[in-house]
Design an enzyme around this catalytic site. Sequence first.
Site, PDB file in Angstrom:
ATOM      1  N   TYR A  52      79.363  48.548  13.844  1.00 35.09           N
ATOM      2  CA  TYR A  52      79.622  49.116  15.160  1.00 35.09           C
ATOM      3  C   TYR A  52      81.118  49.318  15.375  1.00 35.09           C
ATOM      4  O   TYR A  52      81.907  48.362  15.319  1.00 35.09           O
ATOM      5  CB  TYR A  52      79.061  48.217  16.256  1.00 35.09           C
ATOM      6  CG  TYR A  52      77.548  48.188  16.330  1.00 35.09           C
ATOM      7  CD1 TYR A  52      76.771  49.129  15.668  1.00 35.09           C
ATOM      8  CD2 TYR A  52      76.888  47.220  17.079  1.00 35.09           C
ATOM      9  CE1 TYR A  52      75.386  49.107  15.737  1.00 35.09           C
ATOM     10  CE2 TYR A  52      75.494  47.195  17.166  1.00 35.09           C
ATOM     11  CZ  TYR A  52      74.761  48.145  16.487  1.00 35.09           C
ATOM     12  OH  TYR A  52      73.386  48.117  16.561  1.00 35.09           O
ATOM     13  N   SER A 216      67.743  51.403  22.039  1.00 36.48           N
ATOM     14  CA  SER A 216      67.775  52.735  22.660  1.00 36.48           C
ATOM     15  C   SER A 216      66.648  52.914  23.674  1.00 36.48           C
ATOM     16  O   SER A 216      65.884  53.882  23.617  1.00 36.48           O
ATOM     17  CB  SER A 216      67.714  53.834  21.594  1.00 36.48           C
ATOM     18  OG  SER A 216      68.909  53.903  20.867  1.00 36.48           O
ATOM     19  N   PRO A 217      66.528  52.012  24.651  1.00 35.69           N
ATOM     20  CA  PRO A 217      65.426  52.095  25.616  1.00 35.69           C
ATOM     21  C   PRO A 217      65.516  53.265  26.586  1.00 35.69           C
ATOM     22  O   PRO A 217      64.540  53.540  27.296  1.00 35.69           O
ATOM     23  CB  PRO A 217      65.512  50.758  26.361  1.00 35.69           C
ATOM     24  CG  PRO A 217      66.948  50.367  26.253  1.00 35.69           C
ATOM     25  CD  PRO A 217      67.380  50.833  24.893  1.00 35.69           C
ATOM     26  N   GLY A 221      63.133  60.839  22.982  1.00 39.86           N
ATOM     27  CA  GLY A 221      62.416  60.683  21.731  1.00 39.86           C
ATOM     28  C   GLY A 221      62.220  61.990  20.997  1.00 39.86           C
ATOM     29  O   GLY A 221      62.686  63.055  21.432  1.00 39.86           O
ATOM     30  N   PHE A 228      66.730  60.286  28.400  1.00 39.10           N
ATOM     31  CA  PHE A 228      65.598  61.019  28.967  1.00 39.10           C
ATOM     32  C   PHE A 228      65.735  61.186  30.473  1.00 39.10           C
ATOM     33  O   PHE A 228      65.059  62.011  31.073  1.00 39.10           O
ATOM     34  CB  PHE A 228      64.257  60.393  28.587  1.00 39.10           C
ATOM     35  CG  PHE A 228      64.012  58.992  29.094  1.00 39.10           C
ATOM     36  CD1 PHE A 228      63.723  58.735  30.421  1.00 39.10           C
ATOM     37  CD2 PHE A 228      64.030  57.919  28.211  1.00 39.10           C
ATOM     38  CE1 PHE A 228      63.469  57.461  30.871  1.00 39.10           C
ATOM     39  CE2 PHE A 228      63.767  56.628  28.650  1.00 39.10           C
ATOM     40  CZ  PHE A 228      63.489  56.397  29.992  1.00 39.10           C
TER      41      PHE A 228
END
Length: 307
Positions: A52, A216-217, A221, A228
Site C-alpha cells: 500500500y 471495497s464495500p 461491481g 456505486f
Amino acid sequence: MNKISIGQSELMASQISLGIMRMNALSVEEAKTVIETAISEGIDHFDHADIYGKGASETIFGQAFKKLGISRDSVILQTKTGIVPGIMYDFSKEHIIQSVEESLTRLQTDYVDTLLLHRPDALIEPEEVAEAFDELEKSGKVRTFGVSNHNPLQIELLKKFVNQPLIINQLQLSLTHTPMIDAGLNVNRTEAGSVLHEGQLIDYSRINDMTIQPWSPFQSGNGKKGLFFDHPDYLELNKVVNEMAKEKGVAREAIAIAWLLRHPAKMQPIVGTMNPDRIKAITKTTEISLSREEWYKLYLSGGKMLP
C-alpha cells in the site's frame, strides 16, 4: 462499536476495520486525526499491506501512531504479503519473512497481530509457507495468520502443511459485487450466478470458523469504475439505499455496511476512507439493524433476481 471474535483465535476486534491503503496521501498530522477518530469511534482494527503506497502507508501510520502515544496492545494491526506489483506473486519463505521485517520497521512495532497472504501464488510451495509461519510465530513477530482472496481448495492445501489456524479470508464483497451470495442462491440452475466462481466461500468460511473481511464495500461491481453511490448504472439501488438511510437516520455508507453485518457469517468489513467525518458516519451502522426483508430488498435492488 460491537466487537467480534476473529476466526479461531483469541482476538476480539471491532466489527469494522479501517483499511490503510490510502494513508500514503496524508501528512503525519492528518493521519493522526484519522487514527484518533477511528479509535474514538470504537475501531481498534487496522488493515495494512506491504504494497500500500509502496510501503508509505505503513510508514505514515507508524509515525502517526507513535506520536499519538497510544498503547500498542490497545489496537490490532494486520498486514498482508505476497504481491510483487506488476511482476509476480511470491509466497517463498524468503519473501514472506523479509516482507514482515520491513512492515514491522515501517509500522514501528515489534509484532503484527495478523499476517495474511495477499493473493494466491500459482507457484506456491506450502512447505515454505509453513516454515515461514513457524519462524515468524516462534520469534513473536506474527501472532496469527490468514489469507486474502483465496478459494477453499487453496486454503485446504495450505492447511495440510501449516501448523497455525488460518483465521481470516479477506474477500471483495459489496451490494454490487455479490458472487459469493449469488452462487448460494442459484443452486443447480443454468443462470450465470449458479457458476461456483468462488467455491462456496461463505459456507466454507462458516464451517471452518474463518472470519470473512469484505473489502471495497462501496465499489461498483462487474468491472464498473468508482463507487456505486450516485452511479448511473445503479439508480434503483441508490434509491433504496437513500430511502433506508433517511428512514434510519444514518448515512448511506452505514446502510451498505449494515447489509454486510446483517449476514450471519459475522463478517468484519474493511472500510478505506481517510475522511474523519465519513469514519464517524460509517460507524453509526452498528447502532442500526436490517430486517430479513430489508436485506433482500437491498440485494434485489442491485440488479439481482431470485431463482
